[in-house]
Design an enzyme around this catalytic site. Structure first.
Site, PDB file in Angstrom:
ATOM      1  N   PRO A 120      -3.583  -7.748   8.145  1.00 46.28           N
ATOM      2  CA  PRO A 120      -2.244  -7.256   7.801  1.00 46.28           C
ATOM      3  C   PRO A 120      -2.245  -6.558   6.447  1.00 46.28           C
ATOM      4  CG  PRO A 120      -2.340  -9.662   7.603  1.00 46.28           C
ATOM      5  CD  PRO A 120      -3.654  -9.224   8.183  1.00 46.28           C
ATOM      6  N   ASP A 121      -1.337  -5.559   6.284  1.00 49.36           N
ATOM      7  CA  ASP A 121      -1.216  -4.976   4.943  1.00 49.36           C
ATOM      8  C   ASP A 121      -0.305  -5.889   4.136  1.00 49.36           C
ATOM      9  OD1 ASP A 121       1.210  -2.307   5.720  1.00 49.36           O
ATOM     10  OD2 ASP A 121       1.403  -4.488   5.590  1.00 49.36           O
ATOM     11  N   PHE A 122       0.147  -5.431   2.978  1.00 44.97           N
ATOM     12  CA  PHE A 122       0.918  -6.321   2.097  1.00 44.97           C
ATOM     13  C   PHE A 122       2.420  -6.153   2.279  1.00 44.97           C
ATOM     14  CE2 PHE A 122      -2.420  -8.192  -0.351  1.00 44.97           C
ATOM     15  CZ  PHE A 122      -3.461  -7.279  -0.267  1.00 44.97           C
ATOM     16  N   ARG A 123       2.873  -4.876   2.350  1.00 50.26           N
ATOM     17  CA  ARG A 123       4.318  -4.653   2.197  1.00 50.26           C
ATOM     18  C   ARG A 123       5.046  -4.154   3.452  1.00 50.26           C
ATOM     19  NH1 ARG A 123       1.515  -3.619  -2.269  1.00 50.26           N
ATOM     20  NH2 ARG A 123       2.133  -4.686  -4.182  1.00 50.26           N
TER      21      ARG A 123
ATOM     22  N   ASN B 191      -8.694  -2.155  -1.331  1.00 49.61           N
ATOM     23  CA  ASN B 191      -8.913  -3.241  -0.384  1.00 49.61           C
ATOM     24  C   ASN B 191     -10.036  -4.172  -0.833  1.00 49.61           C
ATOM     25  OD1 ASN B 191      -6.912  -1.985   1.032  1.00 49.61           O
ATOM     26  ND2 ASN B 191      -8.268  -1.076   2.563  1.00 49.61           N
TER      27      ASN B 191
ATOM     28  N   ASP C 206     -11.378  -6.283   1.500  1.00 50.32           N
ATOM     29  CA  ASP C 206     -12.008  -6.767   2.738  1.00 50.32           C
ATOM     30  C   ASP C 206     -13.463  -6.316   2.873  1.00 50.32           C
ATOM     31  OD1 ASP C 206      -9.808  -4.400   4.359  1.00 50.32           O
ATOM     32  OD2 ASP C 206     -11.823  -4.034   3.615  1.00 50.32           O
TER      33      ASP C 206
ATOM     34  N   HIS D 297      -9.799  -3.075  -6.851  1.00 47.07           N
ATOM     35  CA  HIS D 297      -9.187  -4.405  -6.973  1.00 47.07           C
ATOM     36  C   HIS D 297     -10.208  -5.497  -6.717  1.00 47.07           C
ATOM     37  CE1 HIS D 297      -4.898  -2.616  -6.420  1.00 47.07           C
ATOM     38  NE2 HIS D 297      -5.489  -2.243  -7.546  1.00 47.07           N
TER      39      HIS D 297
ATOM     40  N   CYS E 266     -17.234 -18.409 -12.086  1.00 48.43           N
ATOM     41  CA  CYS E 266     -16.593 -19.645 -12.532  1.00 48.43           C
ATOM     42  C   CYS E 266     -15.536 -19.306 -13.579  1.00 48.43           C
ATOM     43  CB  CYS E 266     -17.621 -20.600 -13.161  1.00 48.43           C
ATOM     44  SG  CYS E 266     -16.836 -22.048 -13.906  1.00 48.43           S
TER      45      CYS E 266
ATOM     46  N   CYS F 271     -16.981 -21.414 -17.166  1.00 48.85           N
ATOM     47  CA  CYS F 271     -18.210 -21.010 -17.880  1.00 48.85           C
ATOM     48  C   CYS F 271     -18.647 -19.591 -17.529  1.00 48.85           C
ATOM     49  CB  CYS F 271     -19.339 -21.991 -17.548  1.00 48.85           C
ATOM     50  SG  CYS F 271     -19.908 -21.899 -15.845  1.00 48.85           S
TER      51      CYS F 271
ATOM     52  N   CYS G 142     -17.662 -25.113  -9.756  1.00 47.07           N
ATOM     53  CA  CYS G 142     -18.921 -24.690 -10.362  1.00 47.07           C
ATOM     54  C   CYS G 142     -19.881 -25.885 -10.461  1.00 47.07           C
ATOM     55  CB  CYS G 142     -18.611 -24.142 -11.759  1.00 47.07           C
ATOM     56  SG  CYS G 142     -20.086 -23.754 -12.719  1.00 47.07           S
TER      57      CYS G 142
ATOM     58  N   GLY H 205      -3.069   5.123   3.840  1.00 48.10           N
ATOM     59  CA  GLY H 205      -2.744   3.709   4.041  1.00 48.10           C
ATOM     60  C   GLY H 205      -2.419   2.932   2.792  1.00 48.10           C
ATOM     61  N   THR H 206      -1.668   3.555   1.880  1.00 50.96           N
ATOM     62  CA  THR H 206      -1.252   2.827   0.680  1.00 50.96           C
ATOM     63  C   THR H 206       0.187   3.179   0.335  1.00 50.96           C
ATOM     64  OG1 THR H 206      -1.648   2.476  -1.693  1.00 50.96           O
ATOM     65  CG2 THR H 206      -2.237   4.637  -0.802  1.00 50.96           C
TER      66      THR H 206
ATOM     67  N   ASN I 245      -0.349   8.519   6.300  1.00 51.95           N
ATOM     68  CA  ASN I 245       0.332   7.234   6.111  1.00 51.95           C
ATOM     69  C   ASN I 245       1.522   7.147   7.073  1.00 51.95           C
ATOM     70  OD1 ASN I 245       0.193   4.826   4.297  1.00 51.95           O
ATOM     71  ND2 ASN I 245       2.325   5.392   3.878  1.00 51.95           N
TER      72      ASN I 245
ATOM     73  N   ASP J 143       4.535   6.487   6.267  1.00 53.29           N
ATOM     74  CA  ASP J 143       5.713   7.152   5.683  1.00 53.29           C
ATOM     75  C   ASP J 143       5.347   7.779   4.339  1.00 53.29           C
ATOM     76  OD1 ASP J 143       6.728   3.722   5.617  1.00 53.29           O
ATOM     77  OD2 ASP J 143       5.232   4.739   4.401  1.00 53.29           O
TER      78      ASP J 143
HETATM   79  N1  APR Z   1      -0.560   3.554  10.199  1.00 57.66           N
HETATM   80  C1  APR Z   1      -0.049   4.248   9.156  1.00 57.66           C
HETATM   81  N2  APR Z   1       0.306   3.669   7.978  1.00 57.66           N
HETATM   82  C2  APR Z   1       0.150   2.325   7.877  1.00 57.66           C
HETATM   83  C3  APR Z   1      -0.384   1.534   8.933  1.00 57.66           C
HETATM   84  C4  APR Z   1      -0.755   2.213  10.131  1.00 57.66           C
HETATM   85  N3  APR Z   1      -1.285   1.542  11.169  1.00 57.66           N
HETATM   86  N4  APR Z   1      -0.407   0.225   8.515  1.00 57.66           N
HETATM   87  C5  APR Z   1       0.100   0.217   7.258  1.00 57.66           C
HETATM   88  N5  APR Z   1       0.430   1.468   6.883  1.00 57.66           N
HETATM   89  C6  APR Z   1       0.992   1.887   5.592  1.00 57.66           C
HETATM   90  C7  APR Z   1       2.269   1.131   5.234  1.00 57.66           C
HETATM   91  O1  APR Z   1       3.403   1.785   5.785  1.00 57.66           O
HETATM   92  C8  APR Z   1       2.247   1.227   3.709  1.00 57.66           C
HETATM   93  O2  APR Z   1       2.814   2.461   3.264  1.00 57.66           O
HETATM   94  O3  APR Z   1       0.048   1.550   4.592  1.00 57.66           O
HETATM   95  C9  APR Z   1       0.743   1.236   3.377  1.00 57.66           C
HETATM   96  C10 APR Z   1       0.249  -0.125   2.910  1.00 57.66           C
HETATM   97  O4  APR Z   1       0.896  -0.419   1.685  1.00 57.66           O
HETATM   98  P1  APR Z   1       0.731  -1.890   1.059  1.00 57.66           P
HETATM   99  O5  APR Z   1       0.960  -2.917   2.108  1.00 57.66           O
HETATM  100  O6  APR Z   1       1.571  -1.917  -0.185  1.00 57.66           O
HETATM  101  O7  APR Z   1      -0.808  -1.978   0.654  1.00 57.66           O
HETATM  102  P2  APR Z   1      -1.507  -1.344  -0.616  1.00 57.66           P
HETATM  103  O8  APR Z   1      -0.880  -0.026  -0.985  1.00 57.66           O
HETATM  104  O9  APR Z   1      -2.954  -1.351  -0.350  1.00 57.66           O
HETATM  105  O10 APR Z   1      -1.175  -2.438  -1.768  1.00 57.66           O
HETATM  106  C11 APR Z   1      -1.715  -2.172  -3.038  1.00 57.66           C
HETATM  107  O11 APR Z   1      -0.926  -4.318  -3.809  1.00 57.66           O
HETATM  108  O12 APR Z   1      -0.681  -6.588  -3.677  1.00 57.66           O
HETATM  109  C12 APR Z   1      -1.435  -5.599  -4.180  1.00 57.66           C
HETATM  110  O13 APR Z   1      -3.682  -5.871  -4.768  1.00 57.66           O
HETATM  111  C13 APR Z   1      -2.844  -5.687  -3.660  1.00 57.66           C
HETATM  112  O14 APR Z   1      -4.399  -3.876  -3.311  1.00 57.66           O
HETATM  113  C14 APR Z   1      -3.080  -4.322  -3.029  1.00 57.66           C
HETATM  114  C15 APR Z   1      -2.050  -3.458  -3.719  1.00 57.66           C
END
Ligand code: APR
Length: 254
Positions: free
Chosen positions: A13-16, A87, A89, A106, A114, A117, A138, A177-178, A202, A204
């Site tokens: 899963p993504d984050f937001r 990412n 992963d 990141h 640790c 230490c 540790c 994808g961010t 992306n 959006d």
């Molecule tokens: N197709 C198109 N766009 C997608 C898809 C998909 N299948 N899945 C997710 N997205 C888009 C989402 O709409 C969003 O705009 O990818 C983006 C993901 O954004 P985030 O969930 O905020 O992830 P990211 O930008 O990597 O977060 C940045 O936030 O919490 C911290 O350290 C964490 O590295 C992370 C950083």
């Protein structure tokens, strides 16, 4: 420049993203607000939620998807200057992109340190405990061992500084994808010359693509993998991408 959106097709899963993003599924952990799970103060107060999440994100459970292999193709064709990823992963490495071409801004689960230490450990020492629901300690000083991913407020890896020379050299910037919500990574999107085309792939519009697009910006909005495959088709790489994915994923199914 990539974020969690390129790994959703791999099952992470993504984050937001509303409802399905990680930050909307953390209720089961006893945390005050979603980002706390990546904050040092909270980690030292209660490391359990983080390690429970780490177990869910265990890299061994996931495989790269066509987007990761598209970057591998860019590298194989000598067209990839650098891949900046947020990412943790590690799927870019699994897809065969050499570490020299990667900036894991990141951090990564590949090593752990640790917190007392500062001894460094290979990831397998750490994962054995995490997968057994134990907090890794540790062996030298019994401090908690934390994977080398960057928590909010921590310094980014030294390699992030490569952007100072990479971005002025780039003749194309692809952002995938961010949400471009987290600094200082997000500001890299503004670090190429105004004459350099920027391509956003992306779901959006995000960052300055939403509030102040440049004349040479191109946006491919919607499902990420479908749009990467559309780009590959426009480049005439459909067959090459398909056989690379088969060759590599075949490797996994053996
Ligand atoms: N197709 C198109 N766009 C997608 C898809 C998909 N299948 N899945 C997710 N997205 C888009 C989402 O709409 C969003 O705009 O990818 C983006 C993901 O954004 P985030 O969930 O905020 O992830 P990211 O930008 O990597 O977060 C940045 O936030 O919490 C911290 O350290 C964490 O590295 C992370 C950083």
């Amino acid at each position: 420049m990539v974020g969690a959106g390129i790994s959703t097709a791999s099952g992470i899963p993504d984050f937001r993203s509303p409802e399905i993003g990680l930050y909307s599924k953390l209720q089961k952990y006893d945390i005050p607000y979603p980002e706390a799970i990546f904050e040092l103060n909270f980690f030292f107060h209660n490391p359990k939620p983080f390690f429970a999440l780490a177990k869910e994100l265990y890299p061994g459970n996931y495989r790269p998807n066509a987007t990761h292999y598209f970057f591998r193709l860019l590298h194989d064709k000598g067209l990839l200057l650098r891949l900046y990823t947020q990412n943790i992963d590690g799927l870019e490495r699994v897809a065969g992109i050499p570490p020299a071409k990667l900036v894991e801004a990141h951090g990564t689960f590949a090593t752990a340190t640790c917190t007392v230490c500062h001894n460094q450990f290979p990831s397998q020492d750490f994962w054995t405990d995490v997968l057994a629901d134990r907090i890794p300690h540790c062996p030298v000083c019994t401090g908690i061992i934390k994977p080398d991913i960057v928590f909010f407020g921590e310094q980014l890896p030294q390699r992030f500084l490569l952007h100072v020379t990479d971005f002025p050299m780039a003749d194309l910037l692809i952002i995938l994808g961010t949400s471009l919500e987290v600094e200082p990574f997000a500001s890299l999107s503004e670090a190429v010359w105004s004459s350099v085309p920027r391509l956003l792939i992306n779901k959006d519009l995000v960052g300055s693509f939403a509030w102040g697009p440049r004349s040479k910006d191109v946006m491919l909005l919607g499902d990420l993998v479908q749009n990467v495959e559309k780009l590959a088709e426009l480049l005439g790489w459909t067959e090459e991408l398909r056989s690379l994915v088969q060759q590599e994923t075949g490797k996994f199914n053996r």
